[in-house]
Design a protein around this motif. Structure first.
Motif, PDB file in Angstrom:
ATOM      1  N   UNK A  99       0.820  -1.210   0.000  1.00  0.00           N
ATOM      2  CA  UNK A  99       0.000   0.000   0.000  1.00  0.00           C
ATOM      3  C   UNK A  99       0.851   1.255   0.000  1.00  0.00           C
ATOM      4  N   UNK A 100       0.327   2.267  -0.670  1.00  0.00           N
ATOM      5  CA  UNK A 100       0.823   3.639  -0.586  1.00  0.00           C
ATOM      6  C   UNK A 100      -0.398   4.508  -0.321  1.00  0.00           C
ATOM      7  N   UNK A 101      -0.185   5.792  -0.100  1.00  0.00           N
ATOM      8  CA  UNK A 101      -1.321   6.677   0.158  1.00  0.00           C
ATOM      9  C   UNK A 101      -2.309   6.609  -1.004  1.00  0.00           C
ATOM     10  N   UNK A 102      -3.543   6.263  -0.688  1.00  0.00           N
ATOM     11  CA  UNK A 102      -4.604   6.250  -1.686  1.00  0.00           C
ATOM     12  C   UNK A 102      -4.745   4.985  -2.494  1.00  0.00           C
ATOM     13  N   UNK A 115      -6.606 -18.986   7.151  1.00  0.00           N
ATOM     14  CA  UNK A 115      -5.249 -19.545   7.155  1.00  0.00           C
ATOM     15  C   UNK A 115      -4.173 -18.469   7.229  1.00  0.00           C
ATOM     16  N   UNK A 116      -4.379 -17.367   6.509  1.00  0.00           N
ATOM     17  CA  UNK A 116      -3.359 -16.318   6.445  1.00  0.00           C
ATOM     18  C   UNK A 116      -4.022 -14.969   6.712  1.00  0.00           C
ATOM     19  N   UNK A 117      -3.335 -14.148   7.492  1.00  0.00           N
ATOM     20  CA  UNK A 117      -3.854 -12.823   7.839  1.00  0.00           C
ATOM     21  C   UNK A 117      -2.687 -11.836   7.789  1.00  0.00           C
ATOM     22  N   UNK A 118      -2.893 -10.723   7.101  1.00  0.00           N
ATOM     23  CA  UNK A 118      -1.870  -9.678   7.041  1.00  0.00           C
ATOM     24  C   UNK A 118      -2.564  -8.325   7.041  1.00  0.00           C
ATOM     25  N   UNK A 119      -1.861  -7.305   7.539  1.00  0.00           N
ATOM     26  CA  UNK A 119      -2.484  -5.984   7.602  1.00  0.00           C
ATOM     27  C   UNK A 119      -1.454  -4.875   7.447  1.00  0.00           C
ATOM     28  N   UNK A 120      -1.903  -3.780   6.850  1.00  0.00           N
ATOM     29  CA  UNK A 120      -1.079  -2.581   6.694  1.00  0.00           C
ATOM     30  C   UNK A 120      -1.962  -1.359   6.929  1.00  0.00           C
ATOM     31  N   UNK A 121      -1.314  -0.219   7.090  1.00  0.00           N
ATOM     32  CA  UNK A 121      -2.027   1.054   7.165  1.00  0.00           C
ATOM     33  C   UNK A 121      -2.052   1.705   5.792  1.00  0.00           C
ATOM     34  N   UNK A 122      -3.114   2.454   5.529  1.00  0.00           N
ATOM     35  CA  UNK A 122      -3.229   3.154   4.252  1.00  0.00           C
ATOM     36  C   UNK A 122      -4.006   4.445   4.470  1.00  0.00           C
ATOM     37  N   UNK A 123      -3.505   5.524   3.909  1.00  0.00           N
ATOM     38  CA  UNK A 123      -4.173   6.827   4.001  1.00  0.00           C
ATOM     39  C   UNK A 123      -5.072   7.008   2.787  1.00  0.00           C
ATOM     40  N   UNK A 124      -6.343   7.315   3.033  1.00  0.00           N
ATOM     41  CA  UNK A 124      -7.266   7.605   1.939  1.00  0.00           C
ATOM     42  C   UNK A 124      -7.608   9.087   1.971  1.00  0.00           C
ATOM     43  N   UNK A 149      -6.739   0.992   8.663  1.00  0.00           N
ATOM     44  CA  UNK A 149      -6.045  -0.288   8.692  1.00  0.00           C
ATOM     45  C   UNK A 149      -6.759  -1.222   7.730  1.00  0.00           C
ATOM     46  N   UNK A 150      -5.980  -1.887   6.883  1.00  0.00           N
ATOM     47  CA  UNK A 150      -6.492  -2.875   5.944  1.00  0.00           C
ATOM     48  C   UNK A 150      -5.989  -4.238   6.391  1.00  0.00           C
ATOM     49  N   UNK A 191      -1.909   5.364  11.796  1.00  0.00           N
ATOM     50  CA  UNK A 191      -0.896   4.578  11.079  1.00  0.00           C
ATOM     51  C   UNK A 191       0.039   3.848  12.040  1.00  0.00           C
ATOM     52  N   UNK A 192       0.285   2.571  11.729  1.00  0.00           N
ATOM     53  CA  UNK A 192       1.258   1.774  12.476  1.00  0.00           C
ATOM     54  C   UNK A 192       1.928   0.803  11.513  1.00  0.00           C
ATOM     55  N   UNK A 193       2.875   0.039  12.011  1.00  0.00           N
ATOM     56  CA  UNK A 193       3.699  -0.803  11.147  1.00  0.00           C
ATOM     57  C   UNK A 193       2.903  -1.987  10.581  1.00  0.00           C
ATOM     58  N   UNK A 194       3.324  -2.501   9.408  1.00  0.00           N
ATOM     59  CA  UNK A 194       2.684  -3.695   8.842  1.00  0.00           C
ATOM     60  C   UNK A 194       2.796  -4.877   9.795  1.00  0.00           C
ATOM     61  N   UNK A 195       1.856  -5.812   9.653  1.00  0.00           N
ATOM     62  CA  UNK A 195       1.811  -6.958  10.551  1.00  0.00           C
ATOM     63  C   UNK A 195       1.334  -8.182   9.790  1.00  0.00           C
ATOM     64  N   UNK A 196       2.049  -9.289   9.969  1.00  0.00           N
ATOM     65  CA  UNK A 196       1.616 -10.587   9.456  1.00  0.00           C
ATOM     66  C   UNK A 196       1.323 -11.467  10.660  1.00  0.00           C
TER      67      UNK A 196
END
Length: 262
Positions: free
Chosen positions: A168-171, A200-209, A237-238, A256-261
């Protein structure tokens, strides 16, 4: 690319960090390495990163091991991720309209939030569930600012946030999945709905809209507008869950916070 309009989260983060000033509350013992680095001469450098307990500002200490009585330690401060600032959610709720307007003006937005942005409904919004069947080509689908360009995220720029299944990047965000028809459930929530551990799999990142209006996008396919995001423009958070039967995507307001798997 439009310059991001600050959100109430940004106001709260600024207030907490400024209130702390230079009187940070760091732990006393900061010379235990939390990581190491190799310098240009091939020497091992010990690194310790500790957050201020009041505002989250990071103190970074670097030093080499020494057999002598003294250590040469260099220190610097790094700004915290907004999501790592203690008490930011509570402080955001306390930001007044006047404080928000003043902050917007100081950041170059004297007219306030544009009227075509999604409204901030975080205190009144309810959780929304939407079900789709996406037509996946090239193993990817997207979540974009409404009518935003795909080239914001493809090719994926080096500075993108990454968490295996998402970049992800902004937008703009790209989600990586299998080809073919994909059952996708989208949960849009004003608060964290918590991970669904049945996947089975979960991941998340922050994204600015930028405006709070977003859409799902298929490769060379459909644009699928989503309801306005609950906190309007700003950081979300996505969280993507995947298994053989389909995907679950959480979209929720969070600084916003750090990516997480998981």
């Amino acid at each position: 690319m439009m310059r991001p309009v600050p959100s109430r989260d940004d106001v709260a983060a600024d207030m907490i960090v400024r209130a702390c000033g230079y009187d940070h509350d760091f732990p006393d013992d900061v010379l235990k390495p939390t990581e190491t680095e190799i310098d240009s001469a091939g020497r091992t450098i010990n690194v310790n990163r500790v957050p201020c307990r009041a505002c989250g500002t990071i103190m970074v200490s670097r030093w080499q091991e020494s057999s002598g009585p003294y250590l040469a330690v260099t220190r610097m401060h790094e700004p915290p991720e907004p999501g790592d600032i203690p008490g930011i959610a509570e402080r955001t709720e306390q930001v007044t309209d006047a404080e928000f307007a003043e902050f917007l003006a100081t950041q170059g937005f004297p007219e306030g939030v544009p009227t075509d942005f999604a409204p901030d409904r975080r205190t009144t919004a309810t959780t929304e569930r939407l079900d789709f069947v996406l037509r996946i080509k090239a193993g990817q689908f997207f979540l974009l600012d409404r009518n935003g360009p795909l080239n914001a995220i493809l090719p994926v720029p080096p500075h993108a946030e990454s968490a295996e299944l998402i970049e992800a990047v902004a937008g703009a965000a790209v989600f990586w999945t299998a080809e073919g028809e994909l059952p996708l459930t989208v949960i849009i929530s004003p608060a964290d709905p918590r991970p669904d551990r049945s996947y089975d799999r979960i991941a998340e990142v922050s994204c600015h809209f930028h405006t709070g209006h977003v859409e799902l996008r298929e490769v060379a396919g459909r644009k699928l507008p989503l309801p306005p995001l609950p906190a309007g423009h700003g950081d979300y958070r996505l969280r993507l869950h995947t298994n053989d039967s389909g995907c679950l995507l959480h979209i929720f307001n969070q600084p916003r916070s750090k990516p997480l798997v998981h």
